[in-house]
Design a protein around this motif. Sequence first.
Motif, mmCIF file in Angstrom:
data_model
loop_
_atom_site.group_PDB
_atom_site.id
_atom_site.type_symbol
_atom_site.label_atom_id
_atom_site.label_comp_id
_atom_site.label_asym_id
_atom_site.label_seq_id
_atom_site.Cartn_x
_atom_site.Cartn_y
_atom_site.Cartn_z
ATOM 1 N N GLY A 105 -3.607 7.216 -3.650
ATOM 2 C CA GLY A 105 -2.831 6.020 -3.349
ATOM 3 C C GLY A 105 -3.547 4.756 -3.788
ATOM 4 O O GLY A 105 -4.585 4.804 -4.459
ATOM 5 N N GLN A 106 -2.994 3.628 -3.381
ATOM 6 C CA GLN A 106 -3.536 2.333 -3.771
ATOM 7 C C GLN A 106 -3.027 1.273 -2.807
ATOM 8 O O GLN A 106 -1.957 1.424 -2.214
ATOM 9 C CB GLN A 106 -3.088 1.993 -5.202
ATOM 10 C CG GLN A 106 -3.522 0.616 -5.694
ATOM 11 C CD GLN A 106 -2.901 0.266 -7.033
ATOM 12 O OE1 GLN A 106 -2.209 1.074 -7.640
ATOM 13 N NE2 GLN A 106 -3.141 -0.947 -7.500
ATOM 14 N N ASN A 107 -3.792 0.203 -2.632
ATOM 15 C CA ASN A 107 -3.282 -0.944 -1.905
ATOM 16 C C ASN A 107 -3.759 -2.227 -2.568
ATOM 17 O O ASN A 107 -4.664 -2.209 -3.408
ATOM 18 C CB ASN A 107 -3.665 -0.912 -0.420
ATOM 19 C CG ASN A 107 -5.167 -1.013 -0.189
ATOM 20 O OD1 ASN A 107 -5.885 -1.682 -0.926
ATOM 21 N ND2 ASN A 107 -5.650 -0.340 0.853
ATOM 22 N N ALA A 118 8.421 -7.193 6.725
ATOM 23 C CA ALA A 118 7.754 -5.902 6.518
ATOM 24 C C ALA A 118 8.762 -4.842 6.085
ATOM 25 O O ALA A 118 9.899 -4.830 6.551
ATOM 26 C CB ALA A 118 7.055 -5.461 7.802
ATOM 27 N N PHE A 119 8.327 -3.977 5.169
ATOM 28 C CA PHE A 119 9.169 -2.849 4.783
ATOM 29 C C PHE A 119 8.295 -1.596 4.683
ATOM 30 O O PHE A 119 7.081 -1.666 4.503
ATOM 31 C CB PHE A 119 9.888 -3.108 3.459
ATOM 32 C CG PHE A 119 9.024 -2.885 2.228
ATOM 33 C CD1 PHE A 119 8.979 -1.654 1.606
ATOM 34 C CD2 PHE A 119 8.257 -3.925 1.722
ATOM 35 C CE1 PHE A 119 8.183 -1.459 0.477
ATOM 36 C CE2 PHE A 119 7.465 -3.745 0.597
ATOM 37 C CZ PHE A 119 7.432 -2.500 -0.029
ATOM 38 N N ALA A 120 8.930 -0.453 4.813
ATOM 39 C CA ALA A 120 8.196 0.815 4.750
ATOM 40 C C ALA A 120 9.118 1.927 4.286
ATOM 41 O O ALA A 120 10.347 1.838 4.412
ATOM 42 C CB ALA A 120 7.613 1.160 6.116
ATOM 43 N N MET A 121 8.498 2.979 3.718
ATOM 44 C CA MET A 121 9.234 4.181 3.322
ATOM 45 C C MET A 121 8.520 5.403 3.891
ATOM 46 O O MET A 121 7.288 5.416 4.007
ATOM 47 C CB MET A 121 9.313 4.285 1.800
ATOM 48 C CG MET A 121 10.149 3.196 1.144
ATOM 49 S SD MET A 121 10.188 3.349 -0.671
ATOM 50 C CE MET A 121 11.106 4.898 -0.842
ATOM 51 N N TYR A 122 9.322 6.407 4.241
ATOM 52 C CA TYR A 122 8.800 7.617 4.864
ATOM 53 C C TYR A 122 9.398 8.819 4.141
ATOM 54 O O TYR A 122 10.615 8.900 3.941
ATOM 55 C CB TYR A 122 9.188 7.661 6.346
ATOM 56 C CG TYR A 122 8.876 6.386 7.100
ATOM 57 C CD1 TYR A 122 7.732 6.287 7.889
ATOM 58 C CD2 TYR A 122 9.722 5.284 7.018
ATOM 59 C CE1 TYR A 122 7.453 5.117 8.588
ATOM 60 C CE2 TYR A 122 9.443 4.108 7.708
ATOM 61 C CZ TYR A 122 8.307 4.033 8.485
ATOM 62 O OH TYR A 122 8.026 2.873 9.160
ATOM 63 N N PHE A 123 8.549 9.774 3.762
ATOM 64 C CA PHE A 123 8.994 10.957 3.041
ATOM 65 C C PHE A 123 8.938 12.168 3.960
ATOM 66 O O PHE A 123 7.874 12.514 4.476
ATOM 67 C CB PHE A 123 8.123 11.217 1.812
ATOM 68 C CG PHE A 123 8.077 10.058 0.857
ATOM 69 C CD1 PHE A 123 9.176 9.240 0.679
ATOM 70 C CD2 PHE A 123 6.930 9.785 0.131
ATOM 71 C CE1 PHE A 123 9.148 8.171 -0.196
ATOM 72 C CE2 PHE A 123 6.878 8.726 -0.750
ATOM 73 C CZ PHE A 123 7.992 7.914 -0.920
ATOM 74 N N ASP A 124 10.081 12.789 4.168
ATOM 75 C CA ASP A 124 10.151 13.998 4.978
ATOM 76 C C ASP A 124 10.543 15.166 4.087
ATOM 77 O O ASP A 124 10.600 15.036 2.864
ATOM 78 C CB ASP A 124 11.140 13.804 6.127
ATOM 79 C CG ASP A 124 10.702 12.667 7.054
ATOM 80 O OD1 ASP A 124 9.517 12.626 7.419
ATOM 81 O OD2 ASP A 124 11.546 11.814 7.379
ATOM 82 N N GLY A 172 0.818 -1.198 0.000
ATOM 83 C CA GLY A 172 0.000 0.000 0.000
ATOM 84 C C GLY A 172 0.854 1.251 0.000
ATOM 85 O O GLY A 172 1.965 1.261 0.541
ATOM 86 N N TYR A 173 0.346 2.302 -0.616
ATOM 87 C CA TYR A 173 1.034 3.596 -0.582
ATOM 88 C C TYR A 173 -0.018 4.697 -0.657
ATOM 89 O O TYR A 173 -1.094 4.522 -1.227
ATOM 90 C CB TYR A 173 2.026 3.740 -1.743
ATOM 91 C CG TYR A 173 1.374 3.895 -3.101
ATOM 92 C CD1 TYR A 173 1.076 5.162 -3.609
ATOM 93 C CD2 TYR A 173 1.041 2.789 -3.874
ATOM 94 C CE1 TYR A 173 0.463 5.319 -4.857
ATOM 95 C CE2 TYR A 173 0.436 2.932 -5.111
ATOM 96 C CZ TYR A 173 0.151 4.197 -5.602
ATOM 97 O OH TYR A 173 -0.465 4.338 -6.815
ATOM 98 N N GLU A 174 0.286 5.829 -0.080
ATOM 99 C CA GLU A 174 -0.621 6.974 -0.182
ATOM 100 C C GLU A 174 0.074 8.250 0.258
ATOM 101 O O GLU A 174 0.725 8.298 1.298
ATOM 102 C CB GLU A 174 -1.877 6.765 0.662
ATOM 103 C CG GLU A 174 -2.895 7.896 0.470
ATOM 104 C CD GLU A 174 -4.158 7.731 1.288
ATOM 105 O OE1 GLU A 174 -5.207 8.273 0.892
ATOM 106 O OE2 GLU A 174 -4.090 7.069 2.346
ATOM 107 N N VAL A 185 4.680 4.421 2.329
ATOM 108 C CA VAL A 185 4.698 3.191 1.539
ATOM 109 C C VAL A 185 4.925 2.036 2.501
ATOM 110 O O VAL A 185 5.753 2.148 3.416
ATOM 111 C CB VAL A 185 5.824 3.194 0.487
ATOM 112 C CG1 VAL A 185 5.802 1.900 -0.329
ATOM 113 C CG2 VAL A 185 5.715 4.402 -0.427
ATOM 114 N N CYS A 186 4.202 0.936 2.311
ATOM 115 C CA CYS A 186 4.371 -0.192 3.223
ATOM 116 C C CYS A 186 4.065 -1.493 2.498
ATOM 117 O O CYS A 186 3.164 -1.541 1.646
ATOM 118 C CB CYS A 186 3.460 -0.049 4.438
ATOM 119 S SG CYS A 186 3.731 -1.318 5.706
ATOM 120 N N GLY A 187 4.796 -2.533 2.827
ATOM 121 C CA GLY A 187 4.551 -3.831 2.223
ATOM 122 C C GLY A 187 4.838 -4.949 3.191
ATOM 123 O O GLY A 187 5.686 -4.820 4.084
#
Length: 586
Positions: free
Chosen positions: A358-360, A541-547, A296-298, A503-505
């Motif tokens: 976004g979408q998942n 699990a993985f994730a992304m973070y935008f700052d 998923g991402y948004e 973003v996460c998966g």
Amino acid sequence: MRSLLVLIGFCLALPLTASADTAIDTALKHVPDDVGVVVIIPSLDKLASGLADFGKAIGLDELAEINVAEFAEEHFEDMADVLDLKGGFLMAMSPTMEQPLVMLPITSEKAWQEALEAKKLENGMYSFELDLEDAYGAVKGNLLIVAGDEQTLQTALDSSGKFAQRFKQNAGKLVEQNQVVVYVKLEPWQPMIMQGFAMVEPMMQMVMMQGGPEMGKQMNVIMGVTRWFADGLRTLLSEADFYAVGFRAGTAGAHLADLSSFEADGKVGTYLKKISKSTGHLFRGLPDADYAAVFGYEWTVAPGTETLSEGMLKAMVKELSATSAPAAEETPGEKKTDQKALVELLEKSIAVLRKMSGQNCGVTSAPEGKGILVTGLYMTKEAPAVAKQFVELSESGTAMMGQFGMPMDVKLEHETIGSVKTDALHFKFASDDEDLSELLGHIYGESLVTFYAPQEEGVTYVLGPEKVARPQMERTLTGKPGPLAENTRVKAALATLAPDPQVCGLLDAPKVMEWVMGLARALGEEVPEAEIPQTPTPYAAFAMYFDENTVRGELNVPAEMVKVIVDVIKSTEGDDVPEGEAKDKF
């Protein structure tokens, strides 16, 4: 210098105590300002014990039996006795250094000098031999600084400490939370990176051109996308300030965290500033199930901001528009493609993307028969309009697939599932290529259907073999057996990551492994027999973070899941094989 590399290897297994932070602080002050790469092990004791615990948890004896004392005795003999096993470790290097700069603790200057028969020079440095090669060292307190030449060592001794300040500001938290940290300052490496990129890019284009002249104008599109990708990668590399990554391991599993920083006023930094983070759960709208993978991402951006997907589609439109111009010459033997229709299709796709935040999706193999089952949500505030546009895009896109070697037929039906009106697109592959038809049949099933239904959160969709897709759509629309976000296994996986990602998966590697092996067997490939446990394991699990001008990432791999894979591989390497016969191995 080979001896320095041995030092590095030794320090990857050396134990430490809580005093390591002070040793690392001291070492950082001697890192030259222009250094491009730094490797830090803040607590070697935690690293060694963490790797050993991880090895025991996953059933790998080689990793579980790490023994620091034996390693030191084997590789350093007398020198091992003068290394302070309570200290830290740091390695630094730059493009101008012929050999890396290594810093590690010793018990005392005198003991070290005697052990290596080091000769003290007039400038206060020591010269000595490691593996019959010249080396130079200096001692500050109980910190030994080793270099391959006097100039590099002097640069370390004269360091202004500015690097230490930048490092603590940028990656200090990674050092506190991890067992190994690698920090890369991109600026010193930019000329080398761009030179290498200039060599690789033509090779990428040559690979893409292997499709031959029969690809015709389609090849122009592929090349256009390749150039877009290359330009984007070049921008990322040229605007990157630094990259840092931290790693830790233990009984629970292995964890990776990274951080990329970009120029505030560059293209990447400007884009990151325009991002508005969403507050909804990235897996909302997905029904509870044992998915093999979840993604998923948004996020939203300021109006008029071009997204990555939009940029790629525009690159395709640009190439198609150019090749459909009257002046363009036809390539002998090329397939006739309606370029104008494809341009219109891509432009409509861009319009739809602008309406989505976004979408998942959750993916698993079909419970019965062949095929995969995909359940998801397109996140939008304009669900009815987006659902209609997706149906139109699916119909138009499917009609053009034959021009790209994958002919398909599609039929639109309007069905009511439960009490909800849905659009159902029934697909049928019509390829004359038997191998391709067999592959598509195994991946998508024999009666592929996609359901679309506008909902409050966006457009719900289910894709898969009709026999299982319809009941899955009903479960999704009715909310039974409950939301995936409340699943215990999902909540446990997300708890291993920082909160609120963009973003996460999640990945159930054994389940994916089982599906891939089954697909390979169905296609006639020889695959070793292996029994994969059906009991669900914790998700990776993985994730992304935008700052504002940084991108952070995290990856957590549970030991329990890895152990299943290790056990499966071990089961294919048994010794009980009849004489003269070879057992299949991975």
